[in-house]
Design an enzyme around this catalytic site. Structure first.
Site, PDB file in Angstrom:
ATOM      1  CE  LYS A  47      21.002-109.871   6.079  1.00  0.00           C
ATOM      2  NZ  LYS A  47      19.812-110.098   6.902  1.00  0.00           N
ATOM      3  CD  GLN A  91      19.035-112.455   9.625  1.00  0.00           C
ATOM      4  OE1 GLN A  91      19.681-111.444   9.345  1.00  0.00           O
ATOM      5  NE2 GLN A  91      18.398-113.156   8.722  1.00  0.00           N
ATOM      6  CG  ASP A 114      15.999-105.631   7.740  1.00  0.00           C
ATOM      7  OD1 ASP A 114      16.688-105.631   6.702  1.00  0.00           O
ATOM      8  OD2 ASP A 114      15.995-106.563   8.561  1.00  0.00           O
TER       9      ASP A 114
END
Ligand code: NAP
Length: 291
Positions: A47, A91, A114
């Protein structure tokens, strides 16, 4: 046919670079990672590298496994308030002593890159405009790219996580597919999968889906990524299933699209923040009558 995600992801990346240029500043994507899960490390690196390629300022906050829930909440709160951060993610997975839903709910929905905040997931379920979680968003992009018909199609999703299974089932429902959502307690999985025009496997169980479970000519999206026998394995037995159906490969299918969709979300959040700056916090507002 092989439903590759690589070329499509590269095409989207070129468009994102131009959008970042038009923004006139490098938007910031922060990633919070707690602990040392090796798979998470790999995903986070991917990422951050992709962010750099596009002109996004990626920044990692790597916290130790022993970080408390309060410490993590304090960092989230700091990033919520930081004007140089247009979006951030936490994460997953988090260590067992931290409640992931509590953490996700504490993210400012306007910075939720997200798309996992309850407000954003709820809006997605409603069919309203919102930040869409990266993996389901990437799957929809792949479906559109290959012109896979959805209206009236039998779509079967295996896996009911908040990150993949549930949101993709909302998106498919909103696109007029008839959706069946299976999970570990579903009886006779093959009965469901074998009538699917579109099958999405998001389980994390290597080669669970065999050729006998898939309809001839179906489209099969393999989300699974599990380290198995020294390589990355999907949920679908690609070698046999690809002889009768159209399948995404692992790697090279959903993975590249997930990463690029996270970047797209960040660019969208940055564009929105530029258009409508967040209101100033209450205690910094000037009182009426003040110059
Ligand atoms: P998750 O939270 O572990 O959810 C797995 C789901 O699969 C659960 O709903 C579980 O059912 C269901 N399940 C487990 N065994 C099953 C079985 N034998 N039959 C039917 N259903 C079964 O996982 P996730 O976060 O959704 O991720 C799923 C997979 O996708 C993982 O391999 C992950 O690494 C991968 N992934 C890949 C990408 C990418 O970019 N390629 C992105 C995200 C995730 P219960 O709910 O009943 O437990």
């Amino acid at each position: 046919m092989i439903l590759s995600g690589k070329a499509l992801a590269a095409e989207i990346e070129e468009g994102l670079k131009k959008r970042v240029e038009r923004l006139g500043f490098a938007p910031g994507l922060d990633i919070i990672m707690v602990g040392d899960d090796p798979a998470s490390r790999t995903y986070v690196e991917k990422k951050l590298n992709k962010a750099g390629d596009i002109g996004i300022k990626g920044r990692l906050h790597h916290l130790t496994e022993s970080t408390t829930e309060e410490e993590l909440l304090a960092l989230v709160s700091k990033l919520n308030a930081d004007k140089s951060v247009q979006g951030f993610i936490v994460q997953m997975p988090l260590p067992k002593h931290i409640n992931p839903l509590k953490i996700i709910s504490s993210i400012d929905p306007r910075k939720d890159a997200d798309g996992l905040h309850p407000l954003n997931l709820g809006r997605l379920a409603q069919g309203s405009e919102t930040v869409v979680c990266a993996t389901p968003k990437g799957i929809m992009r792949l479906i559109n790219h290959y012109r896979i018909p959805l209206a009236g199609a039998e779509a079967v999703v295996i896996g009911r996580s908040n990150m993949v299974g549930k949101p993709i089932s909302y998106l498919l429902t909103n696109s007029d597919a008839t959706v069946t959502l299976c999970h570990s307690r579903s009886r006779n999985l093959a009965e469901h999968t074998s009538r699917a025009d579109l099958l999405v496997a998001a389980v994390g169980s290597p080669y669970l889906i065999k050729a006998g479970m898939v309809k001839e000519g179906a489209h099969v999206i393999d989300v699974g990524t599990t380290r198995f026998g020294g390589k990355m394995a999907g949920d679908v037995d690609f070698d046999t299933v690809s002889k009768k159906a159209n399948v995404t490969p692992v790697p090279g299918g959903v993975g590249p699209l997930t990463v690029i969709m996270l970047m797209e979300n960040l660019v969208e959040l940055a564009e929105k923040a530029k258009e409508e700056p967040a209101p100033a916090p209450r205690n910094s507002r000037r009182r009426r009558g003040q110059a």
